[in-house]
Design a protein around this motif. Sequence first.
Motif, PDB file in Angstrom:
ATOM      1  N   MET A   1       0.866  -1.002   0.064  1.00  0.00           N
ATOM      2  CA  MET A   1       0.009  -0.208  -0.184  1.00  0.00           C
ATOM      3  C   MET A   1       0.921   1.309   0.132  1.00  0.00           C
ATOM      4  SD  MET A   1      -3.187  -1.357   0.239  1.00  0.00           S
ATOM      5  CE  MET A   1      -4.008   0.353   0.794  1.00  0.00           C
ATOM      6  N   GLU A   2       0.394   2.287  -0.497  1.00  0.00           N
ATOM      7  CA  GLU A   2       1.256   3.465  -0.787  1.00  0.00           C
ATOM      8  C   GLU A   2       0.213   4.408   0.075  1.00  0.00           C
ATOM      9  OE1 GLU A   2       3.863   5.500  -3.703  1.00  0.00           O
ATOM     10  OE2 GLU A   2       1.723   5.850  -4.232  1.00  0.00           O
ATOM     11  N   LEU A   3       0.771   5.164   1.223  1.00  0.00           N
ATOM     12  CA  LEU A   3       0.143   5.992   2.180  1.00  0.00           C
ATOM     13  C   LEU A   3       0.467   7.439   1.705  1.00  0.00           C
ATOM     14  CD1 LEU A   3      -1.473   6.892   4.578  1.00  0.00           C
ATOM     15  CD2 LEU A   3       0.586   6.819   5.928  1.00  0.00           C
ATOM     16  N   ILE A   4      -0.518   8.058   1.313  1.00  0.00           N
ATOM     17  CA  ILE A   4      -0.232   9.617   0.920  1.00  0.00           C
ATOM     18  C   ILE A   4      -0.578  10.586   1.858  1.00  0.00           C
ATOM     19  CG2 ILE A   4      -0.749  11.313  -0.938  1.00  0.00           C
ATOM     20  CD1 ILE A   4      -1.462   7.992  -2.150  1.00  0.00           C
ATOM     21  N   LEU A   5       0.141  11.451   2.388  1.00  0.00           N
ATOM     22  CA  LEU A   5      -0.143  12.284   3.506  1.00  0.00           C
ATOM     23  C   LEU A   5      -0.191  13.615   2.812  1.00  0.00           C
ATOM     24  CD1 LEU A   5       2.904  11.100   6.018  1.00  0.00           C
ATOM     25  CD2 LEU A   5       0.308  10.540   6.123  1.00  0.00           C
ATOM     26  N   ASP A   6      -1.007  14.733   3.225  1.00  0.00           N
ATOM     27  CA  ASP A   6      -1.530  15.894   2.682  1.00  0.00           C
ATOM     28  C   ASP A   6      -1.476  17.102   3.523  1.00  0.00           C
ATOM     29  OD1 ASP A   6      -2.619  17.831   1.173  1.00  0.00           O
ATOM     30  OD2 ASP A   6      -4.105  16.746   0.014  1.00  0.00           O
ATOM     31  N   ASP A   7      -0.822  18.043   3.112  1.00  0.00           N
ATOM     32  CA  ASP A   7      -0.689  19.064   4.294  1.00  0.00           C
ATOM     33  C   ASP A   7      -1.716  20.197   3.931  1.00  0.00           C
ATOM     34  OD1 ASP A   7       0.217  20.816   1.994  1.00  0.00           O
ATOM     35  OD2 ASP A   7       1.956  21.333   2.852  1.00  0.00           O
ATOM     36  N   GLY A   8      -2.660  19.829   3.135  1.00  0.00           N
ATOM     37  CA  GLY A   8      -3.864  20.423   2.548  1.00  0.00           C
ATOM     38  C   GLY A   8      -5.005  20.708   3.917  1.00  0.00           C
ATOM     39  N   ASP A   9      -5.922  21.251   3.583  1.00  0.00           N
ATOM     40  CA  ASP A   9      -7.202  21.228   4.383  1.00  0.00           C
ATOM     41  C   ASP A   9      -8.332  20.705   3.898  1.00  0.00           C
ATOM     42  OD1 ASP A   9      -8.134  23.251   2.727  1.00  0.00           O
ATOM     43  OD2 ASP A   9      -7.681  24.890   3.763  1.00  0.00           O
TER      44      ASP A   9
ATOM     45  N   VAL B   1       0.923  19.873  -0.407  1.00  0.00           N
ATOM     46  CA  VAL B   1       1.869  19.294  -1.077  1.00  0.00           C
ATOM     47  C   VAL B   1       1.749  17.690  -0.353  1.00  0.00           C
ATOM     48  CG1 VAL B   1       4.513  18.839  -0.481  1.00  0.00           C
ATOM     49  CG2 VAL B   1       3.414  21.136  -0.803  1.00  0.00           C
ATOM     50  N   GLU B   2       2.064  16.767  -1.327  1.00  0.00           N
ATOM     51  CA  GLU B   2       1.833  15.304  -0.875  1.00  0.00           C
ATOM     52  C   GLU B   2       3.104  14.690  -0.431  1.00  0.00           C
ATOM     53  OE1 GLU B   2      -0.496  13.478  -3.961  1.00  0.00           O
ATOM     54  OE2 GLU B   2      -2.298  14.270  -3.210  1.00  0.00           O
ATOM     55  N   THR B   3       3.141  13.779   0.491  1.00  0.00           N
ATOM     56  CA  THR B   3       4.250  12.923   0.914  1.00  0.00           C
ATOM     57  C   THR B   3       3.592  11.508   0.759  1.00  0.00           C
ATOM     58  OG1 THR B   3       5.159  14.606   2.452  1.00  0.00           O
ATOM     59  CG2 THR B   3       5.894  12.314   2.820  1.00  0.00           C
ATOM     60  N   LYS B   4       4.528  10.720  -0.022  1.00  0.00           N
ATOM     61  CA  LYS B   4       4.212   9.340  -0.157  1.00  0.00           C
ATOM     62  C   LYS B   4       5.054   8.398   0.723  1.00  0.00           C
ATOM     63  CE  LYS B   4       2.205  10.171  -4.554  1.00  0.00           C
ATOM     64  NZ  LYS B   4       2.221   9.679  -5.957  1.00  0.00           N
ATOM     65  N   VAL B   5       4.439   7.689   1.426  1.00  0.00           N
ATOM     66  CA  VAL B   5       5.078   6.546   2.068  1.00  0.00           C
ATOM     67  C   VAL B   5       4.933   5.007   1.737  1.00  0.00           C
ATOM     68  CG1 VAL B   5       5.560   5.505   4.505  1.00  0.00           C
ATOM     69  CG2 VAL B   5       4.994   7.822   4.059  1.00  0.00           C
TER      70      VAL B   5
ATOM     71  N   ASP C   1       4.309  -3.684   7.984  1.00  0.00           N
ATOM     72  CA  ASP C   1       4.461  -2.394   8.352  1.00  0.00           C
ATOM     73  C   ASP C   1       3.261  -1.732   9.208  1.00  0.00           C
ATOM     74  OD1 ASP C   1       7.041  -2.440   7.267  1.00  0.00           O
ATOM     75  OD2 ASP C   1       6.688  -1.043   5.501  1.00  0.00           O
ATOM     76  N   ALA C   2       3.402  -0.674   9.716  1.00  0.00           N
ATOM     77  CA  ALA C   2       2.487   0.176  10.616  1.00  0.00           C
ATOM     78  C   ALA C   2       2.883   1.597  10.490  1.00  0.00           C
ATOM     79  CB  ALA C   2       2.189  -0.410  11.976  1.00  0.00           C
ATOM     80  N   TYR C   3       1.893   2.503  10.365  1.00  0.00           N
ATOM     81  CA  TYR C   3       2.119   3.813  10.308  1.00  0.00           C
ATOM     82  C   TYR C   3       1.217   4.454  11.266  1.00  0.00           C
ATOM     83  CZ  TYR C   3       3.785   8.377   8.421  1.00  0.00           C
ATOM     84  OH  TYR C   3       4.161   9.364   8.471  1.00  0.00           O
ATOM     85  N   VAL C   4       1.389   5.419  11.882  1.00  0.00           N
ATOM     86  CA  VAL C   4       0.636   6.201  12.723  1.00  0.00           C
ATOM     87  C   VAL C   4       0.508   7.907  12.106  1.00  0.00           C
ATOM     88  CG1 VAL C   4       0.144   7.354  14.816  1.00  0.00           C
ATOM     89  CG2 VAL C   4       0.894   4.899  14.901  1.00  0.00           C
ATOM     90  N   VAL C   5      -0.627   7.958  11.631  1.00  0.00           N
ATOM     91  CA  VAL C   5      -0.661   9.335  10.746  1.00  0.00           C
ATOM     92  C   VAL C   5      -0.988  10.137  12.069  1.00  0.00           C
ATOM     93  CG1 VAL C   5      -2.391  10.765   9.157  1.00  0.00           C
ATOM     94  CG2 VAL C   5      -1.668   8.202   8.833  1.00  0.00           C
ATOM     95  N   PRO C   6      -0.147  11.470  11.991  1.00  0.00           N
ATOM     96  CA  PRO C   6      -0.471  12.391  12.878  1.00  0.00           C
ATOM     97  C   PRO C   6      -1.775  12.943  12.931  1.00  0.00           C
ATOM     98  CG  PRO C   6       1.552  12.495  11.955  1.00  0.00           C
ATOM     99  CD  PRO C   6       0.789  11.598  11.125  1.00  0.00           C
ATOM    100  N   ARG C   7      -2.376  13.434  14.009  1.00  0.00           N
ATOM    101  CA  ARG C   7      -3.649  13.986  14.306  1.00  0.00           C
ATOM    102  C   ARG C   7      -3.752  15.208  13.249  1.00  0.00           C
ATOM    103  NH1 ARG C   7      -6.609  14.479  19.683  1.00  0.00           N
ATOM    104  NH2 ARG C   7      -5.910  12.717  19.764  1.00  0.00           N
ATOM    105  N   GLY C   8      -4.883  15.533  12.534  1.00  0.00           N
ATOM    106  CA  GLY C   8      -4.970  16.400  11.678  1.00  0.00           C
ATOM    107  C   GLY C   8      -4.484  16.440  10.488  1.00  0.00           C
TER     108      GLY C   8
END
Length: 64
Positions: A1-9, A15-19, A25-32
């Motif tokens: 799986m590819e996790l895409i984190l977004d700094d938008g609202d 801007v997107e960051t891909k993991v 694997d496990a990943y904790v997405v920061p709140r918000g």
Amino acid sequence: MELILDDGDEQAVGVETKVLLRSGDAYVVPRGIWHRLESVEPSYLGHVTPGPNGGHRPRQSGQN
């Protein structure tokens, strides 16, 4: 799986960051932080999210 984190609202994609997540694997997405997952191969996913009152951002045109 590819996790895409977004700094938008809620209204705009930022801007997107891909993991890349591999088996085990496990990943904790920061709140918000807006995020989504894209499957890169057949996968099983365990998803835990806090309830109630969770927000979501409607899909923007051009996103699959």
